[in-house]
Design a protein around this motif. Structure first.
Motif, short mmCIF file in Angstrom:
data_model
loop_
_atom_site.label_atom_id
_atom_site.label_comp_id
_atom_site.label_asym_id
_atom_site.label_seq_id
_atom_site.Cartn_x
_atom_site.Cartn_y
_atom_site.Cartn_z
N ILE A 91 59.98 152.74 19.67
CA ILE A 91 59.80 154.77 20.34
C ILE A 91 58.84 154.89 21.63
N GLN A 107 66.28 156.95 20.69
CA GLN A 107 66.38 158.93 21.48
C GLN A 107 66.67 159.83 20.24
N GLN A 108 67.78 159.14 19.72
CA GLN A 108 68.50 160.12 19.06
C GLN A 108 67.27 161.56 18.53
N ASN A 129 70.79 153.35 19.43
CA ASN A 129 69.58 154.10 20.39
C ASN A 129 69.18 155.13 19.26
N ARG A 145 67.61 149.83 17.17
CA ARG A 145 67.80 150.18 18.64
C ARG A 145 68.52 150.14 19.67
N LYS A 155 54.26 156.64 30.69
CA LYS A 155 55.51 156.50 29.51
C LYS A 155 55.50 155.55 29.07
N THR A 158 56.23 165.35 22.89
CA THR A 158 57.24 165.57 22.45
C THR A 158 56.44 166.05 21.09
N LYS A 194 64.02 161.16 19.00
CA LYS A 194 63.48 162.30 19.97
C LYS A 194 63.93 163.21 20.38
N GLU A 195 65.39 163.67 20.79
CA GLU A 195 66.55 165.08 20.74
C GLU A 195 66.42 165.87 19.99
#
Length: 201
Positions: free
Chosen positions: A60, A189-190, A186, A183, A155, A131, A192-193
């Motif tokens: 990630i 990213q899910q 996704n 990956r 990043k 985050t 992280k959200e």
């Protein structure tokens, strides 16, 4: 044994990999991976980790920042010269920051330690993934208006590392395939959200 600040990812990895492992929180992992008592963990690449573990696959990407208290604004690394910055022991968030000897680094054990050091006035700023720092600060009950504007450094991708002492080609290949599937879905990213929703608005 797994280790990562976001155990949710490992829960998904276990379900894909179809093996049984125990998940440990980040502060335990930092201590155990000094001697690699864990089988594998997710970290930013650094020389200390690569001495004991194999770099397996990227996982990630996170935005790394430096944050001070309300009323402080850091525009560059130079503006941090002579300042104390709380940083998790062994972590390399930014190469230029690590190499800048004019910045005083105060080593900590985990993000919670970073936040508490800053709030208590034992550090002028803290460094880490935005985050993770925001999520931890909110979980500890500190409002966003206690902090200044973050200085964005970069990043950077986290990687899955596997202990050289316990390296197993079959397991490593299976883990690579499992992370690849996550990956493609996704999942990183899910997750992280989900954590971002737990931070400040």
């Amino acid at each position: 044994v797994f280790g990562f600040p976001f155990p949710d990812f490992f829960g998904r990895l276990v379900s894909v990999h179809d093996r049984h492992f125990h998940v440990h929180e980040h502060q335990i992992v930092v201590a155990r991976n000094v001697s690699f008592q864990t089988d594998f963990a997710i970290f930013y690449p650094n020389k200390a980790t690569e001495k004991y573990a194999l770099k397996v696959t990227p996982v990630i990407t996170f935005e790394n920042v430096i944050i001070g208290l309300k009323g402080t604004k850091f525009n560059s690394l130079k503006s941090l010269h002579g300042k104390k910055v709380a940083t998790v022991r062994g972590a390399v968030y930014d190469a230029a920051f690590s190499a800048d000897n004019a910045i005083k680094k105060t080593e900590t054990y985990h993000y919670e330690h970073n936040v508490k050091m800053l709030i208590a006035g034992h550090a002028d700023a803290m460094i880490g993934p935005k985050t993770g720092l925001w999520f931890t600060a909110k979980r500890l009950g500190f409002s966003k208006d206690r902090f200044g504007e973050p200085l964005v450094l970069n990043k950077k991708k986290t990687w899955l590392f596997f202990s050289k002492k316990r390296a197993n080609d079959n397991v490593i290949s299976a883990l690579k395939a499992a992370v690849k599937r996550l990956r493609e879905q996704n999942v990183g990213q899910q997750i992280k959200e989900i954590y971002c929703r737990g931070t400040y608005k």
